[in-house]
Design a protein around this motif. Structure first.
Motif, PDB file in Angstrom:
ATOM      1  N   PHE A 107     -13.788   0.189 -11.124  1.00 20.19           N
ATOM      2  CA  PHE A 107     -12.596  -0.025 -10.819  1.00 20.19           C
ATOM      3  C   PHE A 107     -11.891  -1.380 -10.378  1.00 20.19           C
ATOM      4  N   ASN A 108     -12.728  -2.026  -9.802  1.00 23.47           N
ATOM      5  CA  ASN A 108     -12.518  -3.430  -9.490  1.00 23.47           C
ATOM      6  C   ASN A 108     -12.326  -4.271 -10.966  1.00 23.47           C
ATOM      7  N   GLU A 109     -13.291  -3.890 -11.816  1.00 28.50           N
ATOM      8  CA  GLU A 109     -12.875  -4.715 -13.070  1.00 28.50           C
ATOM      9  C   GLU A 109     -11.581  -4.182 -13.615  1.00 28.50           C
ATOM     10  N   TRP A 110     -11.274  -3.031 -13.747  1.00 28.05           N
ATOM     11  CA  TRP A 110     -10.119  -2.234 -14.231  1.00 28.05           C
ATOM     12  C   TRP A 110      -8.990  -2.941 -13.761  1.00 28.05           C
ATOM     13  N   LEU A 111      -8.909  -3.106 -12.655  1.00 32.02           N
ATOM     14  CA  LEU A 111      -7.740  -3.500 -11.933  1.00 32.02           C
ATOM     15  C   LEU A 111      -7.554  -5.274 -11.893  1.00 32.02           C
ATOM     16  N   GLU A 171       1.441  12.360  -7.247  1.00 32.96           N
ATOM     17  CA  GLU A 171       0.713  13.135  -8.221  1.00 32.96           C
ATOM     18  C   GLU A 171      -0.585  14.343  -7.600  1.00 32.96           C
ATOM     19  N   GLN A 172      -0.078  14.248  -5.958  1.00 30.78           N
ATOM     20  CA  GLN A 172      -0.804  15.289  -5.113  1.00 30.78           C
ATOM     21  C   GLN A 172      -2.306  15.005  -5.307  1.00 30.78           C
ATOM     22  N   ILE A 173      -2.517  13.569  -5.068  1.00 31.16           N
ATOM     23  CA  ILE A 173      -4.100  13.343  -5.160  1.00 31.16           C
ATOM     24  C   ILE A 173      -4.243  12.695  -3.637  1.00 31.16           C
ATOM     25  N   ASN A 174      -5.532  13.373  -3.456  1.00 27.65           N
ATOM     26  CA  ASN A 174      -6.257  12.996  -1.985  1.00 27.65           C
ATOM     27  C   ASN A 174      -7.130  11.773  -2.277  1.00 27.65           C
ATOM     28  N   LEU A 175      -6.926  10.820  -1.924  1.00 30.13           N
ATOM     29  CA  LEU A 175      -7.584   9.696  -2.324  1.00 30.13           C
ATOM     30  C   LEU A 175      -9.273   9.738  -2.027  1.00 30.13           C
ATOM     31  N   ARG A 176      -9.766   9.927  -1.077  1.00 32.16           N
ATOM     32  CA  ARG A 176     -10.888  10.129  -0.442  1.00 32.16           C
ATOM     33  C   ARG A 176     -11.601  11.029  -1.555  1.00 32.16           C
ATOM     34  N   GLU A 177     -11.193  12.161  -1.605  1.00 33.22           N
ATOM     35  CA  GLU A 177     -11.470  13.213  -2.692  1.00 33.22           C
ATOM     36  C   GLU A 177     -11.942  12.819  -4.067  1.00 33.22           C
ATOM     37  N   LYS A 178     -10.754  11.999  -4.527  1.00 34.84           N
ATOM     38  CA  LYS A 178     -10.839  11.416  -5.955  1.00 34.84           C
ATOM     39  C   LYS A 178     -11.842  10.457  -6.124  1.00 34.84           C
ATOM     40  N   LEU A 179     -11.968   9.670  -5.179  1.00 35.37           N
ATOM     41  CA  LEU A 179     -12.872   8.501  -5.270  1.00 35.37           C
ATOM     42  C   LEU A 179     -14.082   9.037  -5.309  1.00 35.37           C
ATOM     43  N   THR A 180     -14.528   9.870  -4.515  1.00 34.46           N
ATOM     44  CA  THR A 180     -16.065  10.614  -4.506  1.00 34.46           C
ATOM     45  C   THR A 180     -16.387  11.618  -5.389  1.00 34.46           C
ATOM     46  N   ALA A 181     -15.317  12.310  -5.959  1.00 33.46           N
ATOM     47  CA  ALA A 181     -15.283  13.454  -6.968  1.00 33.46           C
ATOM     48  C   ALA A 181     -16.258  13.067  -8.140  1.00 33.46           C
ATOM     49  N   PRO A 182     -17.222  14.351  -8.993  1.00 33.97           N
ATOM     50  CA  PRO A 182     -17.665  13.899  -9.751  1.00 33.97           C
ATOM     51  C   PRO A 182     -16.968  13.033 -10.924  1.00 33.97           C
ATOM     52  N   ASN A 186      -4.778   2.037 -15.230  1.00 30.43           N
ATOM     53  CA  ASN A 186      -4.001   0.861 -16.085  1.00 30.43           C
ATOM     54  C   ASN A 186      -2.645   1.225 -16.760  1.00 30.43           C
ATOM     55  N   SER A 187      -2.593   2.547 -16.929  1.00 30.67           N
ATOM     56  CA  SER A 187      -1.271   3.032 -17.577  1.00 30.67           C
ATOM     57  C   SER A 187      -0.358   3.634 -16.473  1.00 30.67           C
ATOM     58  N   VAL A 188      -0.688   4.292 -15.548  1.00 30.16           N
ATOM     59  CA  VAL A 188       0.292   4.816 -14.448  1.00 30.16           C
ATOM     60  C   VAL A 188       0.339   3.908 -13.029  1.00 30.16           C
ATOM     61  N   LEU A 189      -1.012   3.886 -12.565  1.00 36.74           N
ATOM     62  CA  LEU A 189      -1.099   3.142 -11.330  1.00 36.74           C
ATOM     63  C   LEU A 189      -0.218   1.726 -11.428  1.00 36.74           C
ATOM     64  N   VAL A 190      -0.807   0.958 -12.498  1.00 36.13           N
ATOM     65  CA  VAL A 190      -0.548  -0.341 -12.486  1.00 36.13           C
ATOM     66  C   VAL A 190       0.938  -0.427 -12.865  1.00 36.13           C
ATOM     67  N   GLU A 191       1.552   0.522 -13.657  1.00 30.64           N
ATOM     68  CA  GLU A 191       2.905   0.393 -13.886  1.00 30.64           C
ATOM     69  C   GLU A 191       3.814   0.704 -12.730  1.00 30.64           C
ATOM     70  N   LEU A 203       1.022  -1.098   0.111  1.00 28.38           N
ATOM     71  CA  LEU A 203       0.108  -0.009   0.007  1.00 28.38           C
ATOM     72  C   LEU A 203       0.793   1.429   0.102  1.00 28.38           C
ATOM     73  N   CYS A 204       2.178   1.183   0.220  1.00 34.87           N
ATOM     74  CA  CYS A 204       2.893   2.425   0.364  1.00 34.87           C
ATOM     75  C   CYS A 204       3.281   2.675  -0.961  1.00 34.87           C
ATOM     76  N   ILE A 205       3.433   1.622  -1.904  1.00 35.84           N
ATOM     77  CA  ILE A 205       3.643   2.092  -3.460  1.00 35.84           C
ATOM     78  C   ILE A 205       2.392   3.148  -3.823  1.00 35.84           C
TER      79      ILE A 205
END
Length: 393
Positions: A145-149, A64-75, A84-89, A54-56
């Motif tokens: 998200f689950n399907e993509w991962l 990327e200066q991303i707040n996970l909670r805000e990003k998951l719930t944002a419009p 697929n191209s950034v996080l998975v890599e 999870l540290c990764i």
């Protein structure tokens, strides 16, 4: 000075050891730590690995200066390319060696990240009214998200690596002989250490003990007599045990007879005479059976180091995969062959192996049954080919 995200193992008042993830300022990160606490039934080693995985994810979020909670719930949330191209890599890379990790390691990382995001979204969704539009949209987003991962998992080519996991008869005999404490040229720095090493390896290869089970043994768990035995016991966490990670019995407890007389004699001499020599080197007394050179309970790192030294010194006679795991595989595969020769049915062998190994699942024994079948087939093929040549002559 570059700040690093850290994983720290915390010992709770109950004796449990649970890792926590600290951010770049040394402060706990709530969401992933709550996730780790929700999985506290897992071993400390497993949770520590999950924390590092999870540290990764959080390293990437920080860059990327991303707040996970805000990003998951944002419009507008993560898109397919970001996942697929950034996080998975990021999960594919070994930052220390600047190369890709193995498919197994990558799949483990991906599994942990996928399960965490799914868990976190479930927590966020549970805070919303069921009738709200946001409840439905977040539920759909969670599935996407689950399907993509899930689609990013890597397939490994089929292999029969199990044939290489254990030691063959020659390698097993050589290992026992070079550790024999009654031999002048045996491996070790002192008499007490030599006996300690021999009984440690002996209990793993003759009785199939895992490292955590071996290092959790107390002196009282060994019975020397007409029928000598080792009792693998699941106990509550020992608050006084400062080893990190703390060894533990994760599977079923069991009472195993020790039929090898050399191992019995060495265990008796170690417990009666030599263990005290090691214990006297420490200011603290201990009930644990296996002690370090300094008289403290032996750590898992020391077991790993022992096999590393043996592989290096005897590289011509011992396999590269010599480890506690290979000894356990040797025990399991040889037991399967022995029980097959005695005429036990496959189901009975599977049940017996599960008992001896402390496993709850019968299906986990299939690999040893498959190995024994293949070894028997190879032996039969060689015999057939030899007889065929004789017949032709």
């Amino acid at each position: 000075m570059v700040k690093l995200m850290k994983v720290k193992v915390v010992t709770h008042p109950t004796g449990e050891q649970i890792p926590i993830i600290l951010d770049y300022d040394g402060l706990p990160i709530p969401a992933p730590n709550e996730y780790l606490l929700s999985r506290r039934d897992k071993s400390t080693n497993t949770l520590t690995r999950n924390a590092r995985e999870l540290c990764i994810l959080y390293d990437w979020l920080h860059r990327e200066q991303i707040n996970l909670r805000e990003k998951l719930t944002a419009p507008v949330s993560f898109n397919s390319a970001q996942i697929n191209s950034v996080l998975v890599e990021q999960l594919r890379q070994n930052k220390e060696q600047s190369k890709a990790v193995s498919p197994i390691t990558f799949n483990q990382r991906l599994t942990t990240v996928r399960q965490f995001i799914s868990w976190y979204m479930s927590v966020l969704i549970s805070q919303l009214p069921y009738s709200s539009n946001k409840f439905k949209s977040l539920s759909e987003r969670k599935s996407i998200f689950n399907e993509w991962l899930s689609n990013s998992f890597m397939s490994s080519p089929p292999s029969r690596k199990y044939l290489k996991k254990g030691l063959n008869n020659e390698e097993s005999s050589f290992l026992i002989n070079i550790l024999d404490p009654t031999s002048i040229n045996s491996f070790g720095t002192s008499k007490a250490v030599k006996y300690r090493n021999f009984i440690s390896v002996g209990l793993m290869i003759y009785c199939g003990l895992r490292p955590g089970e071996l290092l959790s043994l107390r002196v009282e768990d060994i019975t020397i007599g007409a029928i000598s035995s080792v009792n693998v016991v699941r106990r509550k966490p020992d608050i006084g045990d400062t080893r990190k990670p703390r060894p533990q019995v994760k599977r079923n407890g069991r009472l195993l007879e020790i039929g090898n007389l050399d191992l019995v004699k060495c265990l008796n001499k170690y417990i009666v005479e030599l263990r005290e020599i090691l214990e006297d080197k420490s200011e603290l007394e201990s009930d644990y059976l296996v002690l370090s050179d300094e008289g403290q309970p032996l750590s898992q790192a020391s077991i790993t180091q022992l096999f590393h030294l043996l592989r290096n010194k005897y590289n011509q006679d011992l396999p590269d995969n010599l480890s506690a795991k290979s000894l356990r595989h040797t025990f399991s595969s040889r037991m399967e062959i022995t029980m097959r020769a005695s005429g036990l049915s496959e189901q009975k062998r599977r049940e017996a192996l599960a008992h001896l190994r402390g496993d709850s699942s019968l299906s986990s024994q299939d690999v040893y049954i498959a190995q024994a079948v293949e070894e028997s087939a190879i032996k039969a093929l060689r015999q057939y080919q030899t007889n065929l040549v004789k017949d032709n002559n």
